[in-house]
Write a protein that holds these residues in place. Sequence first.
Motif, mmCIF file in Angstrom:
data_model
loop_
_atom_site.group_PDB
_atom_site.id
_atom_site.type_symbol
_atom_site.label_atom_id
_atom_site.label_comp_id
_atom_site.label_asym_id
_atom_site.label_seq_id
_atom_site.Cartn_x
_atom_site.Cartn_y
_atom_site.Cartn_z
ATOM 1 N N ALA A 1 30.646 36.687 -16.733
ATOM 2 C CA ALA A 1 30.216 36.463 -15.461
ATOM 3 C C ALA A 1 31.218 35.378 -15.353
ATOM 4 O O ALA A 1 31.498 35.561 -14.123
ATOM 5 C CB ALA A 1 29.515 35.402 -16.576
ATOM 6 N N LEU A 2 32.593 34.766 -15.994
ATOM 7 C CA LEU A 2 33.618 34.790 -15.860
ATOM 8 C C LEU A 2 34.149 34.906 -15.583
ATOM 9 O O LEU A 2 34.626 34.809 -14.179
ATOM 10 C CB LEU A 2 34.306 33.622 -17.071
ATOM 11 C CG LEU A 2 33.766 32.635 -17.779
ATOM 12 C CD1 LEU A 2 34.270 31.907 -19.029
ATOM 13 C CD2 LEU A 2 33.139 31.298 -16.971
ATOM 14 N N ARG A 3 34.739 36.459 -15.485
ATOM 15 C CA ARG A 3 35.425 37.161 -14.664
ATOM 16 C C ARG A 3 35.297 37.714 -13.367
ATOM 17 O O ARG A 3 36.194 37.983 -12.064
ATOM 18 C CB ARG A 3 36.112 38.310 -15.913
ATOM 19 C CG ARG A 3 37.396 37.996 -17.101
ATOM 20 C CD ARG A 3 37.914 39.559 -17.372
ATOM 21 N NE ARG A 3 36.507 40.461 -18.364
ATOM 22 C CZ ARG A 3 36.509 40.349 -19.231
ATOM 23 N NH1 ARG A 3 35.942 39.410 -20.058
ATOM 24 N NH2 ARG A 3 34.855 41.402 -19.111
ATOM 25 N N ALA A 4 33.677 37.794 -13.961
ATOM 26 C CA ALA A 4 32.868 38.132 -12.101
ATOM 27 C C ALA A 4 32.946 37.192 -11.458
ATOM 28 O O ALA A 4 32.862 37.803 -9.691
ATOM 29 C CB ALA A 4 31.667 39.299 -12.358
ATOM 30 N N THR A 5 33.070 36.588 -11.185
ATOM 31 C CA THR A 5 32.753 35.435 -10.484
ATOM 32 C C THR A 5 33.724 34.616 -10.476
ATOM 33 O O THR A 5 33.790 33.152 -9.833
ATOM 34 C CB THR A 5 31.414 34.810 -10.703
ATOM 35 O OG1 THR A 5 31.362 33.895 -12.052
ATOM 36 C CG2 THR A 5 30.064 35.475 -10.576
ATOM 37 N N SER A 6 35.142 34.605 -10.650
ATOM 38 C CA SER A 6 36.246 33.710 -10.689
ATOM 39 C C SER A 6 36.858 34.253 -9.499
ATOM 40 O O SER A 6 37.371 35.533 -9.687
ATOM 41 C CB SER A 6 37.310 33.416 -11.864
ATOM 42 O OG SER A 6 37.806 32.712 -11.765
#
Length: 268
Positions: free
Chosen positions: A214-219
Amino acid sequence: MPSLKKYRVDSHFQLAKVNPSDSPFLEGDQAAQLEEIDALAIELDEMQNLLHAEGRRKVLLVLQGMDTSGKDGTVRWVFSRTSPLGVRVTAFKAPSEDERARDYLWRCHAVVPRNGEIAVWNRSHYEDVLVPVVEAWIDKAETRRRYAQINDFERLLVETGTVIVKCMLHIGKDEQRERLQARVDTPGKQWKFSMGDLEVRTKWEAYQRAYDQALRATSTEHAPWYVIPANNKRHRNLMIARLLMKTLRQMKLETPPADPALRGMIIK
Protein backbone atom coordinates in the motif's frame (compact mmCIF):
# COMPACT_ATOMS: atom_id res chain seq x y z
CA MET A 1 20.86 17.59 10.39
CA PRO A 2 19.51 14.16 9.37
CA SER A 3 17.50 13.97 6.17
CA LEU A 4 13.87 12.95 5.84
CA LYS A 5 14.54 11.76 2.28
CA LYS A 6 15.71 8.32 3.44
CA TYR A 7 12.28 7.70 4.95
CA ARG A 8 10.19 8.95 2.03
CA VAL A 9 8.55 6.05 0.21
CA ASP A 10 9.23 5.57 -3.51
CA SER A 11 8.50 2.78 -5.98
CA HIS A 12 11.55 0.79 -4.81
CA PHE A 13 10.80 1.12 -1.11
CA GLN A 14 10.85 -1.94 1.17
CA LEU A 15 9.46 -1.61 4.68
CA ALA A 16 11.66 -4.47 5.89
CA LYS A 17 14.76 -2.35 5.20
CA VAL A 18 13.70 0.34 7.70
CA ASN A 19 14.83 -0.44 11.24
CA PRO A 20 12.02 0.57 13.62
CA SER A 21 14.68 1.28 16.26
CA ASP A 22 16.41 3.92 14.13
CA SER A 23 16.59 7.29 15.89
CA PRO A 24 18.57 9.69 13.66
CA PHE A 25 16.59 12.73 14.78
CA LEU A 26 17.43 12.35 18.47
CA GLU A 27 20.21 14.69 19.50
CA GLY A 28 21.55 15.52 22.96
CA ASP A 29 20.15 14.12 26.20
CA GLN A 30 16.52 13.46 27.06
CA ALA A 31 15.99 16.96 28.46
CA ALA A 32 17.26 18.53 25.23
CA GLN A 33 15.02 16.28 23.15
CA LEU A 34 11.92 17.17 25.17
CA GLU A 35 12.85 20.83 24.95
CA GLU A 36 13.05 20.63 21.16
CA ILE A 37 9.69 18.86 20.93
CA ASP A 38 8.14 21.60 23.07
CA ALA A 39 9.75 24.35 20.97
CA LEU A 40 8.39 22.76 17.80
CA ALA A 41 4.94 22.45 19.41
CA ILE A 42 4.98 26.19 20.20
CA GLU A 43 6.03 27.04 16.64
CA LEU A 44 3.32 24.73 15.31
CA ASP A 45 0.74 26.77 17.24
CA GLU A 46 2.09 29.95 15.63
CA MET A 47 1.97 28.39 12.16
CA GLN A 48 -1.57 27.17 12.74
CA ASN A 49 -2.58 30.75 13.56
CA LEU A 50 -1.12 31.85 10.23
CA LEU A 51 -2.92 29.03 8.43
CA HIS A 52 -6.19 30.15 10.00
CA ALA A 53 -5.55 33.82 9.24
CA GLU A 54 -4.74 33.07 5.60
CA GLY A 55 -7.97 31.08 5.39
CA ARG A 56 -7.54 29.48 1.98
CA ARG A 57 -5.48 26.34 2.54
CA LYS A 58 -5.60 23.41 4.95
CA VAL A 59 -3.42 20.55 6.19
CA LEU A 60 -4.25 16.86 6.60
CA LEU A 61 -1.96 14.71 8.75
CA VAL A 62 -2.58 10.97 8.28
CA LEU A 63 -1.26 8.64 10.99
CA GLN A 64 -1.20 4.90 10.26
CA GLY A 65 0.48 2.09 12.13
CA MET A 66 0.04 -1.21 13.90
CA ASP A 67 -1.60 -1.33 17.34
CA THR A 68 0.54 0.44 20.01
CA SER A 69 2.62 2.27 17.37
CA GLY A 70 1.80 5.57 19.09
CA LYS A 71 -0.83 7.38 17.06
CA ASP A 72 -2.52 8.76 20.18
CA GLY A 73 0.82 9.69 21.74
CA THR A 74 1.85 11.53 18.60
CA VAL A 75 -1.27 13.69 18.75
CA ARG A 76 -0.78 14.33 22.46
CA TRP A 77 2.85 15.48 22.14
CA VAL A 78 3.09 17.10 18.71
CA PHE A 79 -0.04 19.20 19.27
CA SER A 80 0.49 19.79 22.99
CA ARG A 81 0.73 23.58 22.55
CA THR A 82 -1.72 24.03 19.67
CA SER A 83 -5.11 25.65 20.17
CA PRO A 84 -7.83 22.99 19.88
CA LEU A 85 -9.85 25.52 17.86
CA GLY A 86 -7.55 25.02 14.89
CA VAL A 87 -6.94 21.26 15.03
CA ARG A 88 -9.57 18.57 14.49
CA VAL A 89 -8.73 14.94 15.26
CA THR A 90 -10.74 12.05 13.83
CA ALA A 91 -10.19 8.47 15.00
CA PHE A 92 -11.36 5.91 12.46
CA LYS A 93 -12.81 2.80 14.06
CA ALA A 94 -14.37 -0.20 12.33
CA PRO A 95 -17.05 1.18 9.97
CA SER A 96 -20.60 1.37 11.29
CA GLU A 97 -23.55 -0.20 9.51
CA ASP A 98 -24.44 3.22 8.10
CA GLU A 99 -20.88 3.69 6.80
CA ARG A 100 -20.72 0.19 5.29
CA ALA A 101 -23.85 1.01 3.29
CA ARG A 102 -21.84 3.63 1.37
CA ASP A 103 -18.54 3.66 -0.50
CA TYR A 104 -15.48 3.26 1.71
CA LEU A 105 -14.29 6.85 1.15
CA TRP A 106 -17.59 8.42 2.17
CA ARG A 107 -16.78 8.69 5.87
CA CYS A 108 -13.36 10.16 5.08
CA HIS A 109 -14.59 12.85 2.74
CA ALA A 110 -17.03 13.97 5.43
CA VAL A 111 -14.16 14.97 7.76
CA VAL A 112 -11.57 16.50 5.43
CA PRO A 113 -10.08 19.74 6.82
CA ARG A 114 -11.78 23.08 6.32
CA ASN A 115 -9.94 26.19 5.15
CA GLY A 116 -7.47 27.31 7.80
CA GLU A 117 -7.64 24.01 9.69
CA ILE A 118 -5.28 21.16 10.49
CA ALA A 119 -7.05 17.79 10.46
CA VAL A 120 -5.40 14.74 12.01
CA TRP A 121 -6.62 11.27 11.08
CA ASN A 122 -5.85 8.56 13.61
CA ARG A 123 -6.06 5.66 11.14
CA SER A 124 -7.73 6.57 7.87
CA HIS A 125 -8.97 5.42 4.47
CA TYR A 126 -5.88 3.19 4.35
CA GLU A 127 -7.61 0.75 6.70
CA ASP A 128 -9.61 -0.21 3.59
CA VAL A 129 -6.51 -1.47 1.78
CA LEU A 130 -5.05 -3.17 4.85
CA VAL A 131 -7.67 -5.11 6.80
CA PRO A 132 -9.65 -6.30 3.73
CA VAL A 133 -6.40 -7.41 2.06
CA VAL A 134 -5.13 -9.35 5.06
CA GLU A 135 -8.55 -10.93 5.66
CA ALA A 136 -8.93 -11.71 1.92
CA TRP A 137 -12.22 -9.82 1.73
CA ILE A 138 -11.10 -8.23 -1.56
CA ASP A 139 -9.03 -9.68 -4.39
CA LYS A 140 -5.93 -8.24 -6.06
CA ALA A 141 -7.92 -6.50 -8.80
CA GLU A 142 -10.12 -4.71 -6.24
CA THR A 143 -7.05 -3.80 -4.21
CA ARG A 144 -5.45 -2.16 -7.25
CA ARG A 145 -8.71 -0.29 -7.95
CA ARG A 146 -8.74 1.03 -4.41
CA TYR A 147 -5.13 2.18 -4.65
CA ALA A 148 -6.05 4.17 -7.77
CA GLN A 149 -9.19 5.56 -6.14
CA ILE A 150 -7.24 6.67 -3.08
CA ASN A 151 -4.64 8.40 -5.26
CA ASP A 152 -7.43 10.20 -7.13
CA PHE A 153 -9.15 11.16 -3.86
CA GLU A 154 -5.94 12.64 -2.47
CA ARG A 155 -5.23 14.45 -5.74
CA LEU A 156 -8.66 16.05 -5.50
CA LEU A 157 -7.88 17.25 -1.99
CA VAL A 158 -4.50 18.64 -3.02
CA GLU A 159 -5.90 20.41 -6.07
CA THR A 160 -8.50 22.10 -3.87
CA GLY A 161 -6.01 23.47 -1.36
CA THR A 162 -5.16 20.64 1.05
CA VAL A 163 -1.55 19.81 1.89
CA ILE A 164 -1.30 16.13 2.87
CA VAL A 165 1.32 14.67 5.24
CA LYS A 166 1.19 10.87 5.56
CA CYS A 167 3.14 9.06 8.29
CA MET A 168 3.37 5.32 8.83
CA LEU A 169 4.48 4.72 12.44
CA HIS A 170 6.78 1.72 12.15
CA ILE A 171 7.35 -0.38 15.28
CA GLY A 172 8.91 -3.80 15.67
CA LYS A 173 7.05 -6.92 16.73
CA ASP A 174 9.08 -7.26 19.95
CA GLU A 175 8.39 -3.63 20.84
CA GLN A 176 4.68 -4.17 20.29
CA ARG A 177 4.76 -7.20 22.59
CA GLU A 178 6.34 -5.10 25.35
CA ARG A 179 3.77 -2.34 24.96
CA LEU A 180 0.86 -4.77 24.98
CA GLN A 181 2.29 -6.51 28.03
CA ALA A 182 2.62 -3.16 29.81
CA ARG A 183 -1.08 -2.54 29.21
CA VAL A 184 -1.99 -5.92 30.64
CA ASP A 185 0.27 -5.47 33.68
CA THR A 186 -0.84 -1.92 34.52
CA PRO A 187 -4.40 -1.67 35.91
CA GLY A 188 -4.68 1.95 34.83
CA LYS A 189 -3.87 1.00 31.24
CA GLN A 190 -5.87 -2.20 30.88
CA TRP A 191 -8.73 -0.28 29.27
CA LYS A 192 -6.42 0.20 26.27
CA PHE A 193 -6.01 -3.55 25.80
CA SER A 194 -8.28 -5.65 23.62
CA MET A 195 -8.14 -9.39 22.97
CA GLY A 196 -8.59 -8.44 19.32
CA ASP A 197 -5.11 -6.90 19.45
CA LEU A 198 -3.70 -10.40 19.95
CA GLU A 199 -5.63 -11.78 16.99
CA VAL A 200 -4.24 -9.05 14.74
CA ARG A 201 -0.76 -9.73 16.14
CA THR A 202 -0.92 -13.32 14.88
CA LYS A 203 -1.15 -11.84 11.36
CA TRP A 204 1.86 -9.55 11.80
CA GLU A 205 3.72 -10.64 8.67
CA ALA A 206 0.59 -10.37 6.52
CA TYR A 207 0.04 -6.81 7.74
CA GLN A 208 3.68 -5.91 7.05
CA ARG A 209 3.24 -7.13 3.46
CA ALA A 210 -0.04 -5.24 3.09
CA TYR A 211 1.59 -2.05 4.37
CA ASP A 212 4.59 -2.54 2.08
CA GLN A 213 2.36 -2.82 -0.98
CA ALA A 214 0.00 0.00 0.00
CA LEU A 215 2.80 2.43 0.81
CA ARG A 216 4.49 1.93 -2.56
CA ALA A 217 1.22 2.11 -4.51
CA THR A 218 -0.03 5.32 -2.85
CA SER A 219 3.12 7.36 -2.23
CA THR A 220 2.78 10.04 -4.88
CA GLU A 221 4.34 13.40 -5.65
CA HIS A 222 1.22 15.16 -4.39
CA ALA A 223 0.86 12.99 -1.26
CA PRO A 224 4.04 11.06 -0.36
CA TRP A 225 4.37 8.60 2.50
CA TYR A 226 7.02 8.84 5.20
CA VAL A 227 7.91 5.86 7.36
CA ILE A 228 8.61 6.93 10.95
CA PRO A 229 10.81 4.59 13.04
CA ALA A 230 8.68 4.48 16.18
CA ASN A 231 10.24 2.10 18.69
CA ASN A 232 11.53 5.20 20.48
CA LYS A 233 8.58 7.41 21.37
CA ARG A 234 10.56 10.65 21.61
CA HIS A 235 12.09 9.98 18.22
CA ARG A 236 8.66 9.34 16.73
CA ASN A 237 7.29 12.60 18.12
CA LEU A 238 10.31 14.64 17.12
CA MET A 239 10.49 13.27 13.58
CA ILE A 240 6.80 13.90 12.90
CA ALA A 241 6.99 17.38 14.45
CA ARG A 242 9.95 18.24 12.22
CA LEU A 243 8.22 16.87 9.13
CA LEU A 244 5.04 18.80 9.86
CA MET A 245 6.92 22.03 10.58
CA LYS A 246 8.99 21.65 7.41
CA THR A 247 5.76 21.27 5.44
CA LEU A 248 4.16 24.34 7.02
CA ARG A 249 7.26 26.48 6.48
CA GLN A 250 7.34 25.50 2.82
CA MET A 251 3.76 26.72 2.48
CA LYS A 252 5.04 30.29 3.15
CA LEU A 253 1.95 31.21 5.12
CA GLU A 254 1.20 34.90 5.54
CA THR A 255 -1.43 36.96 7.27
CA PRO A 256 -3.77 38.90 4.95
CA PRO A 257 -2.56 42.38 3.87
CA ALA A 258 -3.25 45.19 6.32
CA ASP A 259 -6.43 47.17 5.68
CA PRO A 260 -5.46 50.78 4.81
CA ALA A 261 -8.84 51.95 6.12
CA LEU A 262 -7.78 50.90 9.65
CA ARG A 263 -4.54 52.90 9.65
CA GLY A 264 -4.58 55.43 12.46
CA MET A 265 -7.94 54.27 13.81
CA ILE A 266 -8.39 54.89 17.52
CA ILE A 267 -10.79 52.70 19.44
CA LYS A 268 -12.72 54.62 22.07
